[in-house]
Design an enzyme around this catalytic site. Structure first.
Site, short mmCIF file in Angstrom:
data_model
loop_
_atom_site.label_atom_id
_atom_site.label_comp_id
_atom_site.label_asym_id
_atom_site.label_seq_id
_atom_site.Cartn_x
_atom_site.Cartn_y
_atom_site.Cartn_z
N HIS A 173 -8.28 -0.63 -9.42
CA HIS A 173 -8.23 0.35 -8.33
C HIS A 173 -7.13 1.37 -8.55
CE1 HIS A 173 -8.15 2.04 -4.30
NE2 HIS A 173 -6.86 1.73 -4.22
N ASP A 224 0.85 -1.20 0.00
CA ASP A 224 0.00 0.00 0.00
C ASP A 224 0.88 1.24 0.00
OD1 ASP A 224 -2.22 1.58 0.06
OD2 ASP A 224 -2.77 1.14 2.13
#
Length: 321
Positions: free
Chosen positions: A229, A154
């Site tokens: 995404h 992330d």
């Protein structure tokens, strides 16, 4: 003394390094007597409180960033309102929604050591007393090699080096009254981990847009295909210029309670960039083709703040209204 001499503006540590632990504390200001005065004086002294904790381990990268919400900006700061500051606008797609939830102040507390975060929060809440009410308190942690609980790295798209202040700090040409500050958006996502783990690695990678183990970006499909995404979370302006934000997301959860999540926190020079990102994710591009990650991650909070410069915070002297 030269009256035209400008006092240097010191920003808050919005670009503090990623740490092993963080506390995200959102509070509302009460109507108790002297609540506003107490909040102002506490915010003005925040640097002293932070130093008192940080000195215990200077290698622990302790930092606290303070965000102030739209509804209390005038009451607390008595400063000109940042040009883009307004409450978080809920975003409703055909299937998923980015909810808007209350919150007057945000304290983003982080350190390599959990005990320093704890001690700072304890001292902070002692000072604030009954002037505030805790809305949400979430403790985050780094998970392996900066992965979320879905198993993916992330923050890959974060700016680095000189690009960080360019992405997150308001400049003179943006808003002369808010120079050195930063817009902050927070969202707390809860994951359907069981559902996510039922997917194949290939399906997960197609949803995220990166390979799971070595974090290699996958190519986009055709213009009419479902966007990943990573593509929907990328924002460009009308001239095709990409606008970065700084994410300091943290996993959180409790296996015993069956709670698994990601706390999204984004810092940006321009609030519209994060809001456009939310629209792309929840409404979809084209409309109706939402971010498939939302089928497994539900946003349960959504709040916007502005982090004024450290210089502006220090000027909140706690005088009576």
């Amino acid at each position: 003394m030269d009256s035209c001499r400008r006092v240097p503006i010191e920003s808050q540590k919005v670009d503090a390094p990623l740490t092993q632990s963080a506390t995200f504390l959102v509070v509302s200001i009460t109507d108790s007597p002297n609540a506003t005065k107490t909040v102002r004086s506490t915010l003005a002294s925040i640097d002293a409180i932070a130093k008192n904790v940080a000195i215990r381990d200077l290698s622990a990268s302790f930092a606290c960033t303070i965000g102030i919400g739209s509804n209390v900006w005038d009451r607390v700061t008595r400063l000109p309102r940042p040009a883009e500051l307004h409450p978080f606008p809920a975003v409703h797609g055909a299937k998923h929604s980015a909810v808007s939830t209350p919150g007057d102040l945000l304290f983003h507390i982080r350190s390599e050591r959990r005990d320093l975060c704890f001690e700072f929060e304890r001292q902070l809440l002692d000072l604030l007393g009954d002037s505030i009410k805790v809305v949400d308190e979430t403790t985050g942690f780094r998970y392996f090699d900066i992965r979320d609980l879905l198993g993916f790295v992330d923050g890959t798209a974060n700016p680095v080096g000189p690009a960080v202040p360019e992405a997150v700090l308001v400049a003179l040409e943006d808003d002369a009254e808010a120079v050195g500050g930063s817009y902050i958006v927070i969202q707390k996502y809860l994951h359907d981990l069981k559902g996510w783990r039922s997917l194949s690695n290939e399906t997960q990678e197609a949803i995220i847009g990166r390979t799971k183990w070595d974090n290699i970006e996958l190519p986009d499909g055709s213009a009419s295909s479902q966007k990943a995404h990573k593509t929907l979370a990328t924002v460009e302006d009308e001239d095709g210029n990409e606008h970065d934000i700084l994410r300091d997301n943290m996993p959180f959860g409790s296996p015993g309670a069956g709670e698994f999540g990601t706390y999204f926190i984004g810092y940006s020079r321009k609030l519209w960039v994060i809001e456009k990102m939310m629209e792309r994710m929840f409404v979809g591009v084209p409309e109706g083709m939402h971010d498939r990650l939302l089928d497994y991650s539900t946003a349960v909070t959504g709040t916007t703040f502005f982090a004024p410069s450290a210089s502006a915070l220090a000027g909140l002297d706690g005088d009576d209204d």
